[in-house]
Design an enzyme around this catalytic site. Structure first.
Site, short mmCIF file in Angstrom:
data_model
loop_
_atom_site.label_atom_id
_atom_site.label_comp_id
_atom_site.label_asym_id
_atom_site.label_seq_id
_atom_site.Cartn_x
_atom_site.Cartn_y
_atom_site.Cartn_z
N THR A 40 18.59 0.84 2.64
CA THR A 40 18.54 2.25 2.27
C THR A 40 19.90 2.95 2.34
O THR A 40 20.74 2.60 3.17
CB THR A 40 17.57 3.00 3.21
OG1 THR A 40 17.77 4.42 3.08
CG2 THR A 40 17.80 2.66 4.67
N TYR B 139 15.76 5.36 12.37
CA TYR B 139 15.34 4.65 11.15
C TYR B 139 16.53 3.95 10.49
O TYR B 139 16.46 2.77 10.14
CB TYR B 139 14.71 5.66 10.17
CG TYR B 139 14.54 5.11 8.77
CD1 TYR B 139 13.51 4.23 8.46
CD2 TYR B 139 15.44 5.47 7.75
CE1 TYR B 139 13.37 3.72 7.16
CE2 TYR B 139 15.30 4.97 6.47
CZ TYR B 139 14.27 4.09 6.18
OH TYR B 139 14.14 3.58 4.90
N LEU C 176 3.34 -6.53 10.38
CA LEU C 176 4.73 -7.03 10.43
C LEU C 176 5.11 -7.58 11.79
O LEU C 176 5.95 -8.47 11.89
CB LEU C 176 5.69 -5.87 10.13
CG LEU C 176 6.02 -5.54 8.69
CD1 LEU C 176 7.14 -4.51 8.67
CD2 LEU C 176 6.48 -6.78 7.94
N ASP D 59 6.41 2.26 -3.27
CA ASP D 59 7.09 1.25 -4.09
C ASP D 59 6.17 0.07 -4.39
O ASP D 59 6.26 -0.55 -5.46
CB ASP D 59 8.37 0.76 -3.38
CG ASP D 59 9.44 1.85 -3.35
OD1 ASP D 59 9.18 2.96 -3.86
OD2 ASP D 59 10.53 1.59 -2.79
N SER E 237 0.81 -1.22 0.00
CA SER E 237 0.00 0.00 0.00
C SER E 237 0.85 1.28 0.00
O SER E 237 0.31 2.38 0.05
CB SER E 237 -0.94 0.01 1.21
OG SER E 237 -0.17 -0.08 2.41
N GLU F 11 20.26 5.65 3.68
CA GLU F 11 20.34 6.26 5.02
C GLU F 11 21.34 5.53 5.91
O GLU F 11 21.86 6.09 6.86
CB GLU F 11 18.96 6.24 5.68
CG GLU F 11 18.06 7.38 5.28
CD GLU F 11 18.50 8.72 5.85
OE1 GLU F 11 18.70 8.82 7.06
OE2 GLU F 11 18.66 9.66 5.06
N LEU G 298 8.96 -4.82 1.59
CA LEU G 298 9.04 -3.36 1.48
C LEU G 298 8.47 -2.66 2.71
O LEU G 298 8.75 -1.48 2.93
CB LEU G 298 8.24 -2.89 0.25
CG LEU G 298 8.53 -3.55 -1.10
CD1 LEU G 298 7.68 -2.89 -2.18
CD2 LEU G 298 10.00 -3.43 -1.45
N ALA G 299 7.64 -3.36 3.48
CA ALA G 299 6.94 -2.68 4.57
C ALA G 299 7.91 -2.19 5.63
O ALA G 299 8.86 -2.89 5.98
CB ALA G 299 5.91 -3.61 5.21
N ALA G 300 7.66 -0.98 6.11
CA ALA G 300 8.51 -0.40 7.15
C ALA G 300 7.88 0.88 7.67
O ALA G 300 7.05 1.50 6.99
CB ALA G 300 9.89 -0.05 6.58
N LYS H 239 17.25 -0.06 9.86
CA LYS H 239 17.45 -0.66 8.53
C LYS H 239 18.79 -1.38 8.45
O LYS H 239 18.93 -2.39 7.77
CB LYS H 239 17.36 0.42 7.45
CG LYS H 239 15.94 0.87 7.15
CD LYS H 239 15.19 -0.23 6.39
CE LYS H 239 13.77 0.16 6.03
NZ LYS H 239 13.08 -0.81 5.20
N HIS I 83 13.97 7.69 -3.82
CA HIS I 83 13.21 7.64 -5.07
C HIS I 83 11.78 8.07 -4.79
O HIS I 83 11.18 7.74 -3.79
CB HIS I 83 13.29 6.25 -5.73
CG HIS I 83 13.09 5.13 -4.78
ND1 HIS I 83 14.09 4.64 -3.97
CD2 HIS I 83 11.99 4.39 -4.51
CE1 HIS I 83 13.62 3.64 -3.25
NE2 HIS I 83 12.33 3.49 -3.55
#
Ligand code: NAP
Ligand code: GDD
Length: 339
Positions: A126, A150, A60, A12, A9, A128, A81-83, A154, A180
Site C-alpha cells: 500500500t 497498519y 489468515l 478488491d 469477500s 500507506e 488480499l486479506a488484511a 504492510k 482505490h
C-alpha cells in the site's frame, strides 16, 4: 488456470473475482467464518460468478490451514488480499492488526514456499507505507516512512515478500496501490461513507454527515482498474514491485462537494477546524466535523508516480475522480431507494 484469492469477500476480491471469471480461471476464495455465515461482497456478484467460486473457510492466522490448502491445490496464482485494512482501527488495535497482517502474511508465503513453490503470488502492499514521504510523487524508489500500525504491518509484509523472492527465487509481485474505491467499498472508508450519506440525506433517511479531517488529500482511483493491474503483475515476465495510482490529489472536502452536486445540492462551508460545517442553499447543516474521526497521525502528500506500471505493464488508471464519485453515488441512490 487455477487461482486462490484471500480476502475475496472484500472490495478488491469482488472485482478480481469478476476479472478472473471472465478469463475463465478456476477460483478458490478464502473466507473467514462468521456467525451469520455471510460472505461479504461475494453476495453482490452475479449468480453465474458466485456459483463458480469454491469457498474454503479459513483464517489468515491459521498456518496449518494454508499449508494444507497449498499442498492440496497447488494453484497457478495466489492473490493475497486479506488484511485488517482499516487504518483508523489499527491505532486502536495494533496487536490484532499485526497478527493478521504480519503473521497471517507469513503463513501464506511460507505455505507457498513449502508446498507450491511454482505458484505466482501477489501481495497487497500500500501507498500507506510511504507515510510522510520525503519527495513527491512517490514511486518504487521512494523510501518508506510508515505512520500507522497498519502501514508498519504492510511494510513488514512487503519486505517479507521481497526477501522470499530474492532468497528462494519465488515469483512474487508487490502491488504498492494508492487508494482505490468503488460501489462495494466498505462503509467505514471515507468515500463510501460520503456516497452513502449523500444518498440517504437526499432521500430523507439521514440528517447529517459527520467527518474527520476534511483537508486530508488522497490519490483516489477506481478499484476495477486496479485489480487489472494486479493480474498484469502476475502475467508479465518476472515478479516485481509496482506503484499503481492516478497521479492526482484531491481532498475529502472536494469529494463531499462533488458527491452532493451529484444529487443537486451545493455545499457552503462556514466555520473553521472542528467547528466547520457544510450547509445547503436553504441553510440546513448537512456536514459536521467530528473529532472522533481524526487520526492520531495522518499520512499526507501522497501522489502516485505509476510510470513503471505504465511502461512495463501498459497499465493506466482509466476512471476519473468525477466519474468515480458519480458511479458510487448512483449505486448508493439505487440501494437507498430499494431499502
Ligand atoms: P477490504 O474490503 O477491507 O477486504 C479485506 C478482506 O480481508 C476481507 O475479505 C476480509 O474478510 C479479509 N480478512 C480480514 N481479516 C482476515 C482474516 N484474519 N482471515 C481471513 N480473511 C481476513 O480490503 P480491500 O479494499 O479489498 O483491499 C484489499 C487489500 O489491499 C487489503 O490487504 C488492503 O490492505 C490492501 N490495499 C487496499 C487499498 C484500497 O484503497 N482499497 C489500497 C492499498 C492496499 P471479512 O469480509 O470477513 O472482513
Ligand atoms: N474513514 C474515514 N472516516 N476517513 C476520514 C473521515 C471519516 O469520517 N474523515 C476524514 N477522513 C480521512 C482520513 O483521515 C484519511 O486521510 C482519508 O480520509 C481516507 O481515509 P480512509 O477512507 O479510511 O482510507 P485510508 O486512506 O486511511 O486507507 C485506505 O487506503 C490505503 C491506501 O492508501 C485503505 O483502503 C487502506 O487499506 C489502504 O492501504
Amino acid at each position: 488456470m487455477k487461482s486462490i484469492i484471500t480476502g475475496i469477500s472484500g472490495q478488491d476480491g469482488f472485482f478480481l473475482s469478476k476479472l478472473l471469471f471472465e478469463k475463465n480461471y478456476e477460483i478458490i476464495g478464502i473466507v473467514r467464518r462468521n456467525s451469520s455465515m455471510t460472505t461479504g461482497t461475494i453476495e453482490k456478484l452475479p449468480h453465474e460468478i458466485k456459483e463458480k467460486i469454491r469457498i474454503e473457510y479459513g483464517d489468515l492466522t491459521d498456518a496449518g490451514f494454508f499449508a494444507r490448502l497449498l499442498e492440496r491445490e497447488k494453484p497457478d496464482e495466489l492473490y493475497h488480499l486479506a488484511a485488517q485494512s482499516f487504518v483508523g482501527y489499527s491505532f486502536q488495535n495494533p496487536a490484532s492488526t499485526y497478527d493478521v497482517n504480519i503473521s497471517g502474511t507469513l503463513n501464506v508465503v511460507n505455505a507457498v514456499k513449502e508446498y507450491s513453490p511454482n505458484t505466482k503470488l501477489y501481495f497487497a502492499a500500500t501507498s500507506e507505507m510511504f507515510g510522510q514521504p520525503e519527495s513527491t510523487p512517490q514511486n518504487e524508489e521512494t523510501s518508506f516512512k510508515p505512520r500507522s500500525p497498519y502501514a508498519v504491518s504492510k511494510l513488514a509484509g512487503f519486505w517479507t515478500m521481497k526477501t522470499y523472492r530474492e532468497a528462494y527465487g519465488m515469483f512474487i509481485s508487490n502491488g504498492i496501490l494508492f487508494n482505490h474505491e468503488s460501489e462495494v467499498r466498505g462503509p467505514e472508508f471515507v468515500t463510501r461513507k460520503i456516497s452513502m450519506a449523500v444518498s440517504r440525506i437526499k432521500n430523507g433517511k439521514q440528517l447529517v454527515l459527520e467527518l474527520g479531517n476534511l483537508n486530508a488529500r488522497k490519490d483516489w482511483g477506481y478499484a476495477k482498474d486496479y485489480v487489472y493491474g494486479m493480474w498484469q503483475m502476475l502475467n508479465n515476465g518476472t515478479g516485481d514491485d509496482y506503484v499503481l495510482g492516478t497521479g492526482e490529489l484531491h481532498t475529502v472536502r472536494e469529494f463531499v462537494e462533488i458527491a452532493f452536486q451529484e444529487v443537486g445540492i451545493k455545499i457552503h462551508w462556514e466555520g473553521e477546524n472542528e467547528n466547520e460545517i457544510g450547509l445547503s442553499d436553504d441553510g440546513k447543516i448537512l456536514v459536521k466535523v467530528n473529532k472522533a474521526f481524526f487520526r492520531p497521525l495522518e499520512s499526507d502528500n501522497y501522489l502516485a508516480d505509476a510510470s513503471k506500471a505504465n511502461n512495463k505493464l501498459k497499465w493506466k488508471s482509466k476512471t476519473s475522480f468525477k466519474e468515480l464519485i458519480k458511479l458510487m453515488v448512483k449505486s448508493d441512490l439505487q440501494q437507498t431507494i430499494e431499502k
